[in-house]
Structures are given as structure tokens and as C-alpha cells.
Design a protein around this motif. Sequence first.
Motif, short mmCIF file in Angstrom:
data_model
loop_
_atom_site.label_atom_id
_atom_site.label_comp_id
_atom_site.label_asym_id
_atom_site.label_seq_id
_atom_site.Cartn_x
_atom_site.Cartn_y
_atom_site.Cartn_z
N MET A 72 0.83 -1.21 0.00
CA MET A 72 0.00 0.00 0.00
C MET A 72 0.87 1.26 0.00
O MET A 72 0.55 2.24 -0.67
CB MET A 72 -0.92 0.00 1.22
N ILE A 73 1.97 1.22 0.72
CA ILE A 73 2.87 2.38 0.74
C ILE A 73 3.49 2.59 -0.63
O ILE A 73 3.57 3.71 -1.13
CB ILE A 73 3.95 2.20 1.84
N MET A 74 3.92 1.50 -1.27
CA MET A 74 4.50 1.62 -2.61
C MET A 74 3.48 2.14 -3.62
O MET A 74 3.82 2.93 -4.51
CB MET A 74 5.07 0.27 -3.08
N ASP A 75 2.21 1.71 -3.48
CA ASP A 75 1.16 2.23 -4.36
C ASP A 75 0.96 3.73 -4.17
O ASP A 75 0.78 4.49 -5.12
CB ASP A 75 -0.16 1.49 -4.13
N GLN A 76 0.99 4.18 -2.91
CA GLN A 76 0.84 5.61 -2.65
C GLN A 76 2.02 6.40 -3.21
O GLN A 76 1.83 7.48 -3.78
CB GLN A 76 0.71 5.86 -1.15
N ILE A 77 3.22 5.86 -3.08
CA ILE A 77 4.39 6.55 -3.63
C ILE A 77 4.29 6.62 -5.14
O ILE A 77 4.56 7.65 -5.76
CB ILE A 77 5.70 5.85 -3.18
N TYR A 78 3.86 5.52 -5.77
CA TYR A 78 3.70 5.50 -7.23
C TYR A 78 2.67 6.54 -7.66
O TYR A 78 2.86 7.24 -8.65
CB TYR A 78 3.26 4.09 -7.68
N GLU A 79 1.59 6.64 -6.90
CA GLU A 79 0.53 7.61 -7.24
C GLU A 79 1.03 9.04 -7.12
O GLU A 79 0.71 9.90 -7.95
CB GLU A 79 -0.66 7.38 -6.30
N VAL A 80 1.83 9.32 -6.11
CA VAL A 80 2.37 10.67 -5.94
C VAL A 80 3.35 11.00 -7.05
O VAL A 80 3.32 12.08 -7.63
CB VAL A 80 3.04 10.81 -4.55
N VAL A 81 4.25 10.07 -7.37
CA VAL A 81 5.27 10.32 -8.38
C VAL A 81 4.64 10.49 -9.76
O VAL A 81 5.06 11.32 -10.56
CB VAL A 81 6.31 9.17 -8.39
N ASN A 82 3.58 9.75 -10.04
CA ASN A 82 2.94 9.79 -11.36
C ASN A 82 1.70 10.67 -11.40
O ASN A 82 0.80 10.45 -12.22
CB ASN A 82 2.60 8.37 -11.83
N TRP A 83 1.61 11.62 -10.53
CA TRP A 83 0.58 12.65 -10.53
C TRP A 83 -0.83 12.07 -10.50
O TRP A 83 -1.69 12.42 -11.30
CB TRP A 83 0.75 13.58 -11.72
N GLY A 84 -1.08 11.16 -9.60
CA GLY A 84 -2.45 10.67 -9.36
C GLY A 84 -2.84 9.48 -10.20
O GLY A 84 -3.96 8.99 -10.06
N LYS A 85 -2.01 8.98 -11.08
CA LYS A 85 -2.35 7.81 -11.86
C LYS A 85 -2.20 6.57 -10.98
O LYS A 85 -1.22 6.41 -10.28
CB LYS A 85 -1.45 7.68 -13.09
N LYS A 86 -3.18 5.69 -11.05
CA LYS A 86 -3.14 4.47 -10.26
C LYS A 86 -2.20 3.46 -10.92
O LYS A 86 -2.03 3.44 -12.14
CB LYS A 86 -4.54 3.85 -10.16
N ARG A 87 -1.62 2.58 -10.12
CA ARG A 87 -0.73 1.55 -10.62
C ARG A 87 -1.55 0.37 -11.14
O ARG A 87 -2.49 -0.07 -10.50
CB ARG A 87 0.18 1.08 -9.49
N ASP A 88 -1.17 -0.13 -12.32
CA ASP A 88 -1.80 -1.32 -12.86
C ASP A 88 -0.99 -2.51 -12.43
O ASP A 88 0.17 -2.66 -12.79
CB ASP A 88 -1.85 -1.26 -14.41
N ASP A 89 -1.61 -3.42 -11.67
CA ASP A 89 -0.89 -4.58 -11.17
C ASP A 89 -1.03 -5.79 -12.09
O ASP A 89 -0.72 -6.90 -11.72
CB ASP A 89 -1.39 -4.95 -9.77
N ASP A 90 -1.53 -5.60 -13.32
CA ASP A 90 -1.73 -6.71 -14.25
C ASP A 90 -0.41 -7.26 -14.76
O ASP A 90 -0.32 -8.40 -15.17
CB ASP A 90 -2.60 -6.28 -15.43
N ASP A 91 0.64 -6.42 -14.80
CA ASP A 91 1.90 -6.86 -15.39
C ASP A 91 2.77 -7.65 -14.43
O ASP A 91 3.84 -8.08 -14.76
CB ASP A 91 2.68 -5.65 -15.94
N ASP A 92 2.32 -7.87 -13.18
CA ASP A 92 3.12 -8.63 -12.20
C ASP A 92 3.19 -10.08 -12.52
O ASP A 92 2.43 -10.85 -12.73
CB ASP A 92 2.57 -8.42 -10.78
#
Length: 177
Positions: A157-177
Motif C-alpha cells: 500500500m505504501i509503494m502504491d501511494q508513492i507510485y501515485e504521488v510520483v505519477n501525478w495521481g495515476k493508479k498503478r496497474d498490477d496486471d503486469d506482475d
Amino acid sequence: MSSPQAPPPNAPQQAAAAVDYARTLHNVALVTAIACPLLALLPPRKLDLFTLTLGGTSVYSINYLVRESTNRSLLQHLSGRGTHVGVHSTLRIDETPSTVPDTVRQHTQEALRTVKAEKGSSVTAEVQAARDSKDWVAERDKDVQEALDVGKGFGDMIMDQIYEVVNWGKKRDDDDD
């Protein structure tokens, strides 16, 4: 009675000696600005008179180099006082309403309006709306519980929040995992 005195050195020799002296002082200040902190970092690392002397010598030599290049000491730079006659000096404009021309203020306001119109909702408006929301704690707890139910950990959850902040509000797509 009077003893014979040697004639004083001539002016070109004095000027050359002054230039050599200034160059030597500059080089010594450079060496001490670099060598003293390095010597203080060598073992044994302890705070004693030797370390304090090295620190003081470093500050003194750095102050000499700064004063040599800008004609202002470190204290004057830090406090903002002194004359601004150095190589790196810039003109400062007081940003009071009386000194800023009306045309500049109008152009700035027009540019802000066009930026707001292009972007739609601003980040500050989103933050203000989130702050005004009374049930933000319940919403956050619900989001955390949903993420835990899915199997995410707090690190995810912390990594998702960091990703969202760095990418200006875009959510992370976890499909590529």
C-alpha cells in the motif's frame, strides 16, 4: 651618527610580491578548506580541541575564499546584510503591491486563469475537498481493510501511494506482475 640604509624596493617588485602573497593565501585557503575536514574524519573520531581547531580552520578558510570572490563574508551572506557587489549578485525587487507594475500583475493573473482553465480542477482544490470531507478517516480505514482483504501488505500500500504521488495521481496497474 646615521647608519646607511638600504634603498626601499621599487614598486614593480612590491606589486609582484603582493600578487604572489595573494596567490599563496588563496592556495593555502583551498588546501585547508579541503584537508581540514578530511583530517577531522580520520580515526579516532572524537570531539576534542584538535577537531574543533580543524573545524574552525575550515570555516575560516572557506570564509576567506567566499570573501575573496564576492567581497562579502559568510555571515553577511547568511544574514542577508552587506553590499551586493560580488560577481554573483542579482538585483532584488521588493514584491510589495506598490512596486510591482499593474501590467505585470495583470499578466500573471491572466496566466493563472488560463492554467486553471486548461487543467480543470487543481491539486489544491482536491486537497481542500479531501480536508473538508468529514468522513475521511472512515474512507481511509475502508480502503485499508479492502486492500488487506485482497492480500496486499502495508508495504504494497505504501509503494502504491508513492507510485501515485510520483505519477501525478495515476493508479498503478498490477496486471503486469
